[in-house]
Structures are given as C-alpha cells and as structure tokens.
Design an enzyme around this catalytic site. Structure first.
Site, mmCIF file in Angstrom:
data_model
loop_
_atom_site.group_PDB
_atom_site.id
_atom_site.type_symbol
_atom_site.label_atom_id
_atom_site.label_comp_id
_atom_site.label_asym_id
_atom_site.label_seq_id
_atom_site.Cartn_x
_atom_site.Cartn_y
_atom_site.Cartn_z
ATOM 1 C CB CYS A 125 -0.965 -0.057 1.178
ATOM 2 S SG CYS A 125 -2.305 1.151 1.112
ATOM 3 C CG ASP A 183 -5.659 -1.554 -5.599
ATOM 4 O OD1 ASP A 183 -6.485 -0.777 -5.084
ATOM 5 O OD2 ASP A 183 -4.468 -1.604 -5.248
ATOM 6 C CG HIS A 214 -5.680 -1.802 -1.813
ATOM 7 N ND1 HIS A 214 -4.576 -1.300 -2.457
ATOM 8 C CD2 HIS A 214 -5.612 -1.382 -0.527
ATOM 9 C CE1 HIS A 214 -3.868 -0.580 -1.601
ATOM 10 N NE2 HIS A 214 -4.466 -0.617 -0.419
#
Length: 245
Positions: A125, A183, A214
């Site tokens: 991330c 994502d 994600h």
C-alpha cells in the site's frame, strides 16, 4: 531459519522512530530489508510478513512510518477510525521526511554487527510507494513494491517536482512492481502511466498485474488471497536473494 526479534529507537531528523527488527538467531551477517507498512503501521499481519521474510535469511526492519504524528508504539485498527487517521497521516507527512527516515535506517543498519551492508526495500500500500521511493537512495539494491498507492496520482505532499514518479530516473535498483487489477486505488490508467514512465527511463524492473484486490497480501479480512500471497513472497525472496547476495 529460527528467528529472534527486538525493537530499537532510530534517531531521525524529524524525531525518534521505533523500529522492529526480525532476524535469524544464528550467528553471522545478513542482508537487510526495510519493510514499510500500510497506513496502520505495524499491525499483526505486517509482523507476520516480516517474520516470514526474516526466516529466509534476512534482517527485516519495520519502521513506524508516521512516527512524527503518533505516540511511539501506535498501531491503528483496521476499521473506519483507523483508516481515517492513517489517511490523514499519509497526507500530513511530506515525502522528504520519508527520505530522511530511509537514510536514518541505512545509517542504523551500517552500525549493526549482524548486517552485511546490502539493503533492499519492500512494502504494501503506501509502504509499496515508500519502498519505491527508498530506491531513489543509491544504497537500495532491490525494491519489491506491492500495490503501491499515490505514485501515479502525485497526491502525497512534497516539494514541487520531487514526487516519486518524476524522480524515478534516479533509481538504479532492480524493482518488482505488483498490482491488483481489481484494486480501486490504482486505476488501469494509473498503472499504465507508471509503467510507461519506468520504461521511458529504462529502469530495471519486472511488472505483474494480478487478478486481486487491494490488500490481497493482508492475512486478515475478506480480500486476502493466500495463494497469491505465497506466490508474491516467493518472488520477493528470490529477488532479494539475487539482488542482495
């Protein structure tokens, strides 16, 4: 390999930064991986990822990425309040402070008798972005970037022209870029922009777009994909064994 863990406080220009260290218990010197967390800092899934890597013969260091903005030891929950706080921290800390954190980590690594001086970066991330950003430092020999956010959008605070994508020509490390096609944080257009820019600068990288959402690496929550996670760990270990040998 059997591993041990301990914590150190690393001094940075923007304050003390608690850092967890996971490393083999066997005597010797090992290459290091700076493992950058999500916005939530060092949660249990991040700790488990760090331990998995350490068990393959690495010193894995997990810094508190928002140490300036929280009491030492802060871990945010995977809930709306934690997400809101983590995102606020993300947009409050300039990239230049992340750069100085990375250099402080490298300075720390150079003083440790169990480190051999070879260093890679890895993250998920925003941590994937920070792993990419760390590779601007010539000491980083390999960066494994999992669904890195905000590279394409240039939404993290920094001096004008100092965003990560604009500066990527400085990267000499080998990179591995991993994205989930489902994502929502990095659109197809965003991925294409990153890929084109990296190609334009002739960077040494591999590129993987997976059928994943994600945070598919996080072993908590409904988006976790164990098979893909194992595959990515294997790729990371192989890359670091090559780059940091």
């Amino acid at each position: 390999m059997i591993i041990q863990s301990h914590q150190n406080t690393v001094s940075t220009p923007s304050g003390d930064m608690q850092t967890s260290i996971y490393r083999p218990i066997a005597q010797g010197t090992y290459p290091s991986i700076i493992f950058y967390s999500e916005i939530f800092q060092e949660t249990a899934p991040i700790t488990r990822s760090a331990k998995l890597l350490a068990g393959h013969g690495f010193v894995v260091l997990v810094p508190e990425v928002f140490h300036e903005l929280n009491p030492m030891g802060t871990v945010l929950a995977y809930d709306d309040a934690g997400k809101d706080k983590g995102n606020a921290d993300k947009f409050a800390k300039p990239l230049e402070q992340h750069d100085s954190d990375t250099q402080s980590m490298l300075n720390f690594i150079d003083t440790q008798p169990y480190c051999n001086g070879k260093v890679g970066s890895m993250g998920v991330c925003i941590g994937g972005h920070l792993a990419f950003r760390a590779a601007l430092n010539p000491r980083i020999d390999g960066a494994f970037c999992l669904y890195p956010t905000d590279i394409h959008s240039n939404t993290l605070p920094c001096k004008q022209g100092n965003d990560s994508l604009s500066q990527c020509a400085k990267i000499s490390a080998e990179l591995c870029m991993i994205f989930g096609k489902q994502d929502p944080h990095v659109s197809r257009e965003g991925r294409e922009l990153i890929n084109k820019t990296m190609q334009d600068h002739n960077l040494n990288y591999t590129w993987h777009e997976l059928n994943a959402q994600h945070a598919f690496m996080r072993d908590e929550g409904e988006r976790y994909d164990p098979a893909l996670a194992i595959h990515c760990y294997q790729m990371a270990i192989q890359m670091f064994q090559r780059c940091l040998s």
